[in-house]
Design a protein around this motif. Structure first.
Motif, short mmCIF file in Angstrom:
data_model
loop_
_atom_site.label_atom_id
_atom_site.label_comp_id
_atom_site.label_asym_id
_atom_site.label_seq_id
_atom_site.Cartn_x
_atom_site.Cartn_y
_atom_site.Cartn_z
N TYR A 113 16.88 26.64 44.87
CA TYR A 113 16.65 27.47 43.68
C TYR A 113 15.20 27.55 43.19
CZ TYR A 113 21.61 28.24 42.85
OH TYR A 113 22.91 28.66 42.96
N THR A 116 13.88 31.14 43.45
CA THR A 116 14.69 32.00 42.60
C THR A 116 14.35 31.78 41.14
OG1 THR A 116 16.50 31.92 44.21
CG2 THR A 116 17.05 32.66 41.99
N TYR A 120 12.93 34.38 38.46
CA TYR A 120 13.63 34.58 37.18
C TYR A 120 12.64 34.50 36.01
CZ TYR A 120 16.39 33.32 33.08
OH TYR A 120 16.91 33.27 31.81
N VAL A 182 16.72 39.03 40.98
CA VAL A 182 17.65 37.90 40.86
C VAL A 182 19.02 38.47 40.55
CG1 VAL A 182 18.18 35.78 39.61
CG2 VAL A 182 15.79 36.43 40.00
N GLU A 186 23.20 34.51 40.16
CA GLU A 186 22.08 33.57 40.03
C GLU A 186 21.56 33.55 38.60
OE1 GLU A 186 19.76 35.33 43.13
OE2 GLU A 186 20.17 33.66 44.52
#
Length: 235
Positions: A113, A116, A120, A182, A186
């Motif tokens: 993550y 990601t 974000y 994203v 997620e």
């Protein structure tokens, strides 16, 4: 009931959020934002923490950072909070608390993550319809990270560096990753994890962290009964 200690593991990234009290403004102008970034860099150096991504919104801040010892990130946040709130009270002619209670934090499974979570954070101004593209927003880490060779106060994580063997390759890979956006699942995972101050990660990662801390670390899922397992306190 006493609050559980933060989920804090040395060397593991954390997603941190601090908000203005009652969602009030944290920044009234660009000078305020410059002050916050200066205090952030001072605290990063004093507490020996690495910053991987950030965004300064109007009434809240997102950070993705790694502390090299337990408690480093909490100390960093407290240092920033004390200095920034005191100076803003003086600049704005106000009294009282500036921030909304404790900052939120979520341990991040880097392998699954980290990138990601970086996307974000840097896409926040786009989702808020403040800008069309993340690079149009001056108060985030996006312009540095998309360069392929971010400078201070950023300290690139090894997973980010592995995106390419050269700055150009890394920049292209990161740009493509952010452009992909994203997904809704997620988004929900990231938001739920940081809201509940739990771990953002795959089941195996959560189980490993939970076993080491002897407590539940995975986010609670609404409407589903909790089962005993590795993510709950061992008795």
């Amino acid at each position: 009931m006493a609050r559980l200690p933060r989920i804090d593991v040395a060397g593991v990234p954390q997603h941190l959020i601090v908000r203005g009290n009652n969602r009030a403004l944290m920044f009234r102008d660009d000078a305020d934002r410059m002050i916050f970034l200066r205090f952030l860099q001072d605290a990063l150096e004093t507490c020996a923490c690495d910053l991987h991504a950030y965004v300064l919104m109007t009434n809240h801040v997102h950070l993705l950072a790694t502390g090299h010892a337990e408690g480093d990130l909490s100390e960093m946040m407290h240092r920033i909070g004390r200095r920034f709130a005191s100076l803003m009270n003086l600049r704005w002619g106000r009294t009282g608390t500036l921030f909304e209670g404790r900052f939120r934090s979520s341990l991040v499974d880097g392998e699954a993550y980290l990138l990601t979570c970086m996307s974000y954070i840097e896409l926040n101004p786009v989702r808020a319809a403040m800008v069309r593209l993340p690079g149009d927003y001056a108060w985030s880490s996006h312009r540095e990270n998309v360069s392929g060779r971010p400078r201070k106060p950023l300290a690139p994580h090894e997973i980010y560096l592995a995106l390419g063997s050269t700055d150009a390759d890394r920049a292209a890979a990161y740009r493509q990753l952010v452009q992909a956006g994203v997904g809704d699942d997620e988004l929900n995972r990231i938001r739920t994890s940081v809201r509940q101050c739990r771990v953002l990660g795959k089941d195996e990662f959560c189980a490993s962290i939970g076993a080491g801390l002897e407590r539940m670390v995975a986010p609670r899922v609404p409407g589903r009964p909790r089962k005993r397992g590795q993510n709950e306190k061992l008795t």
